[in-house]
Design a protein around this motif. Structure first.
Motif, PDB file in Angstrom:
ATOM      1  N   UNK A 263       0.874  -1.179   0.000  1.00 41.56           N
ATOM      2  CA  UNK A 263       0.000   0.000   0.000  1.00 41.56           C
ATOM      3  C   UNK A 263       0.909   1.226   0.000  1.00 41.56           C
ATOM      4  N   UNK A 264       0.828   2.027  -1.063  1.00 42.33           N
ATOM      5  CA  UNK A 264       1.684   3.203  -1.181  1.00 42.33           C
ATOM      6  C   UNK A 264       1.123   4.368  -0.376  1.00 42.33           C
ATOM      7  N   UNK A 265       1.922   5.391  -0.212  1.00 38.66           N
ATOM      8  CA  UNK A 265       1.552   6.517   0.655  1.00 38.66           C
ATOM      9  C   UNK A 265       0.322   7.268   0.156  1.00 38.66           C
ATOM     10  N   UNK A 266       0.038   7.193  -1.144  1.00 36.46           N
ATOM     11  CA  UNK A 266      -1.146   7.875  -1.672  1.00 36.46           C
ATOM     12  C   UNK A 266      -2.401   7.016  -1.613  1.00 36.46           C
ATOM     13  N   UNK A 267      -2.292   5.805  -1.044  1.00 34.32           N
ATOM     14  CA  UNK A 267      -3.441   4.912  -0.936  1.00 34.32           C
ATOM     15  C   UNK A 267      -3.565   3.902  -2.056  1.00 34.32           C
ATOM     16  N   UNK A 268      -2.621   3.893  -2.985  1.00 36.67           N
ATOM     17  CA  UNK A 268      -2.655   2.925  -4.087  1.00 36.67           C
ATOM     18  C   UNK A 268      -2.226   1.547  -3.607  1.00 36.67           C
ATOM     19  N   UNK A 269      -2.845   0.514  -4.186  1.00 37.09           N
ATOM     20  CA  UNK A 269      -2.395  -0.856  -3.964  1.00 37.09           C
ATOM     21  C   UNK A 269      -1.341  -1.201  -5.013  1.00 37.09           C
ATOM     22  N   UNK A 270      -0.287  -1.884  -4.597  1.00 36.95           N
ATOM     23  CA  UNK A 270       0.798  -2.215  -5.512  1.00 36.95           C
ATOM     24  C   UNK A 270       1.440  -3.526  -5.104  1.00 36.95           C
ATOM     25  N   UNK A 271       2.250  -4.085  -6.018  1.00 39.39           N
ATOM     26  CA  UNK A 271       2.961  -5.320  -5.699  1.00 39.39           C
ATOM     27  C   UNK A 271       3.813  -5.117  -4.452  1.00 39.39           C
ATOM     28  N   UNK A 272       4.499  -3.997  -4.395  1.00 42.50           N
ATOM     29  CA  UNK A 272       5.268  -3.574  -3.218  1.00 42.50           C
ATOM     30  C   UNK A 272       5.686  -2.136  -3.486  1.00 42.50           C
ATOM     31  N   UNK A 273       6.704  -1.648  -2.812  1.00 43.30           N
ATOM     32  CA  UNK A 273       7.141  -0.279  -3.000  1.00 43.30           C
ATOM     33  C   UNK A 273       7.643   0.028  -4.395  1.00 43.30           C
ATOM     34  N   UNK A 274       7.940  -1.011  -5.176  1.00 43.63           N
ATOM     35  CA  UNK A 274       8.390  -0.804  -6.540  1.00 43.63           C
ATOM     36  C   UNK A 274       7.320  -0.120  -7.380  1.00 43.63           C
ATOM     37  N   UNK A 275       6.078  -0.150  -6.897  1.00 41.15           N
ATOM     38  CA  UNK A 275       5.006   0.543  -7.600  1.00 41.15           C
ATOM     39  C   UNK A 275       5.245   2.045  -7.711  1.00 41.15           C
ATOM     40  N   UNK A 276       6.119   2.598  -6.846  1.00 41.98           N
ATOM     41  CA  UNK A 276       6.471   4.012  -6.944  1.00 41.98           C
ATOM     42  C   UNK A 276       7.203   4.309  -8.249  1.00 41.98           C
ATOM     43  N   UNK A 277       7.895   3.303  -8.774  1.00 44.81           N
ATOM     44  CA  UNK A 277       8.693   3.490  -9.978  1.00 44.81           C
ATOM     45  C   UNK A 277       8.101   2.805 -11.207  1.00 44.81           C
ATOM     46  N   UNK A 278       7.272   1.783 -11.007  1.00 51.42           N
ATOM     47  CA  UNK A 278       6.741   0.997 -12.117  1.00 51.42           C
ATOM     48  C   UNK A 278       5.218   1.041 -12.058  1.00 51.42           C
ATOM     49  N   UNK A 279       4.577   1.944 -12.801  1.00 48.51           N
ATOM     50  CA  UNK A 279       3.122   2.150 -12.698  1.00 48.51           C
ATOM     51  C   UNK A 279       2.295   0.903 -12.966  1.00 48.51           C
ATOM     52  N   UNK A 280       2.765  -0.003 -13.831  1.00 49.44           N
ATOM     53  CA  UNK A 280       1.964  -1.184 -14.136  1.00 49.44           C
ATOM     54  C   UNK A 280       1.899  -2.177 -12.978  1.00 49.44           C
ATOM     55  N   UNK A 281       2.679  -1.933 -11.941  1.00 50.98           N
ATOM     56  CA  UNK A 281       2.604  -2.772 -10.747  1.00 50.98           C
ATOM     57  C   UNK A 281       1.731  -2.140  -9.669  1.00 50.98           C
ATOM     58  N   UNK A 282       0.917  -1.160 -10.062  1.00 50.65           N
ATOM     59  CA  UNK A 282      -0.109  -0.568  -9.202  1.00 50.65           C
ATOM     60  C   UNK A 282      -1.459  -1.103  -9.661  1.00 50.65           C
ATOM     61  N   UNK A 283      -2.302  -1.545  -8.708  1.00 49.54           N
ATOM     62  CA  UNK A 283      -3.495  -2.304  -9.049  1.00 49.54           C
ATOM     63  C   UNK A 283      -4.825  -1.638  -8.691  1.00 49.54           C
ATOM     64  N   UNK A 284      -4.791  -0.460  -8.137  1.00 47.17           N
ATOM     65  CA  UNK A 284      -6.036   0.187  -7.742  1.00 47.17           C
ATOM     66  C   UNK A 284      -5.773   1.144  -6.599  1.00 47.17           C
ATOM     67  N   UNK A 285      -6.857   1.668  -6.030  1.00 48.49           N
ATOM     68  CA  UNK A 285      -6.720   2.658  -4.966  1.00 48.49           C
ATOM     69  C   UNK A 285      -7.716   2.356  -3.858  1.00 48.49           C
ATOM     70  N   UNK A 286      -7.251   2.498  -2.617  1.00 49.85           N
ATOM     71  CA  UNK A 286      -8.080   2.145  -1.463  1.00 49.85           C
ATOM     72  C   UNK A 286      -9.316   3.011  -1.324  1.00 49.85           C
ATOM     73  N   UNK A 287      -9.296   4.216  -1.892  1.00 48.67           N
ATOM     74  CA  UNK A 287     -10.444   5.110  -1.758  1.00 48.67           C
ATOM     75  C   UNK A 287     -11.593   4.729  -2.690  1.00 48.67           C
ATOM     76  N   UNK A 288     -11.312   3.925  -3.696  1.00 48.68           N
ATOM     77  CA  UNK A 288     -12.371   3.601  -4.663  1.00 48.68           C
ATOM     78  C   UNK A 288     -12.508   2.112  -4.978  1.00 48.68           C
ATOM     79  N   UNK A 289     -11.508   1.311  -4.660  1.00 41.77           N
ATOM     80  CA  UNK A 289     -11.550  -0.114  -5.002  1.00 41.77           C
ATOM     81  C   UNK A 289     -11.619  -0.977  -3.745  1.00 41.77           C
ATOM     82  N   UNK A 290     -12.501  -1.975  -3.769  1.00 49.21           N
ATOM     83  CA  UNK A 290     -12.577  -2.923  -2.658  1.00 49.21           C
ATOM     84  C   UNK A 290     -11.314  -3.768  -2.643  1.00 49.21           C
ATOM     85  N   UNK A 291     -10.734  -3.931  -1.454  1.00 41.92           N
ATOM     86  CA  UNK A 291      -9.509  -4.713  -1.338  1.00 41.92           C
ATOM     87  C   UNK A 291      -9.733  -6.153  -1.800  1.00 41.92           C
TER      88      UNK A 291
END
Length: 379
Positions: A263-291
């Motif tokens: 879970x990134x600092x902006x609330x995005x779900x990601x594979x891990x912190x690498x999502x900060x650098x690799x957008x395709x490893x981000x899978x959604x956002x906690x404010x709008x997507x059910x976990x």
């Protein structure tokens, strides 16, 4: 589903709580922006944090890791720790230790079940540590932070990232960790990701031959000179069995990629912190997507489940330990090649240098004895 849990339970969440960091570490694989002490830190919304944990518990959540950036910079860190305490889940924290006051150390101790804290210490003196960490005064501050943790009842882990500048202080750092009251020391390698790319290019890191030899010395000599548990972060193929399962063993050291979500600092779900650098490893956002939807319906996560090891490429395809190791770190491998199944850089470099352990390779012609090995390892 079994016992009401999904076939692949979500056992742990990695919260990358802050976008910034109070240090300027030259090897960081996430590369957060430097956050000056006089500026307010930005971090994950507390309401989202609470909601994510509530949604994760029915999926099998057992614990959370707080990391960063620097997690202790989060402006509501005490409130986040109270959420964890109330939810009665396990807690681990990765910190540079600079901000670990006595009050915060006590709050960490009371926050989770068997709370585990690791603190970065990259040298046995200020010149070395601060060359790595980029901020004057951080050496004395981290020592004080470790002392505060020990006074609160922790035996924290010390993490040292090895590079040419500090390689000759490895044993000194172990002795310093003993004096401080730490419980273990972990030696990380500079990964060829983000800031680490420049370090590899500048030859500020160790060669693969040096890394393999150093790992052998750490695991067969240094680890037996101390009562502390010692971890060296080379891939499993390079570890003696005793270093994993013997009296001084430290286990397999796997990241458990099929049971973890970032879970990134902006609330995005990601594979891990690498999502900060690799957008395709981000899978959604906690404010709008059910976990639950993210965890069970993301195609990339499905690809990692079931038969993962059989898809690995390069040296990993031929390694006898691939069903346990799973390529060591999918995020690192993907960053370098844009392929989930790419081999780990360390093992590939070792193969090119002719020093990959032959006894850990699958025989090209399968004999009855190798069939037995394959059966044991799930081939």
């Amino acid at each position: 589903m079994e016992n009401g849990l999904p076939d692949y339970p979500l056992k742990q969440l990695y919260f990358y709580l802050t976008e910034g960091c109070n240090l300027k570490c030259r090897h960081c694989w996430i590369a957060p922006k430097y956050q000056a002490p006089d500026k307010p830190a930005q971090g994950l919304d507390v309401g989202l944090f609470r909601s994510i944990i509530a949604q994760a518990k029915p999926l099998g959540l057992k614990g959370v890791k707080l990391t960063g950036g620097e997690p202790l910079m989060h402006p509501a860190i005490f409130e986040l720790l109270e959420v964890i305490r109330t939810e009665q889940i396990h807690l681990s924290v990765e910190t540079n230790g600079v901000l670990c006051t006595p009050q915060l150390a006590v709050a960490l101790k009371g926050a989770g079940k068997n709370t585990f804290v690791s603190v970065s210490l990259d040298g046995a003196d200020a010149d070395t540590h601060e060359w790595v960490r980029g901020v004057k005064g951080s050496f004395d501050a981290v020592l004080e932070g470790i002392r505060n943790l020990v006074k609160a009842g922790f035996r924290p882990q010390v993490i040292m990232t090895i590079m040419q500048r500090n390689r000759h202080q490895i044993e000194q750092v172990v002795r310093l960790a003993e004096q401080l009251g730490a419980g273990s020391v972990k030696f990380n390698l500079v990964q060829p990701l983000e800031r680490g790319v420049a370090m590899h290019a500048a030859m500020e890191t160790l060669s693969i031959e040096e890394l393999v030899e150093l790992g052998r010395w750490v695991e067969t000599t240094l680890s037996f000179s101390t009562k502390l548990r010692i971890f060296y972060s080379n891939p499993m193929a390079f570890r003696p069995l005793g270093a994993m399962f013997g009296d001084k063993g430290n286990g397999c050291g796997l990241c458990g990629i099929t049971s973890i979500l970032g879970v990134l600092a902006d609330g995005s779900y990601a594979l891990c912190g690498i999502g900060e650098s690799v957008p395709e490893l981000v899978f959604g956002h906690a404010a709008k997507d059910r976990l639950e939807d993210v965890w069970q319906q993301t195609p990339l996560l499905d690809e990692l489940r079931g038969g993962f090891a059989s898809k690995l490429e390069g040296i990993c395809a031929d390694c006898l330990l691939k069903n346990i190791c799973l390529g060591s770190c999918v995020a690192q491998n993907y960053y370098r090649s844009m392929s989930l199944w790419a081999p780990h850089w360390y093992c590939e470099e070792a193969r090119k240098a002719g020093i990959f352990p032959e006894e850990r390779l699958k025989p090209q012609s399968v004999t009855s004895s190798s069939k037995q090995i394959d059966g044991m390892l799930g081939w």
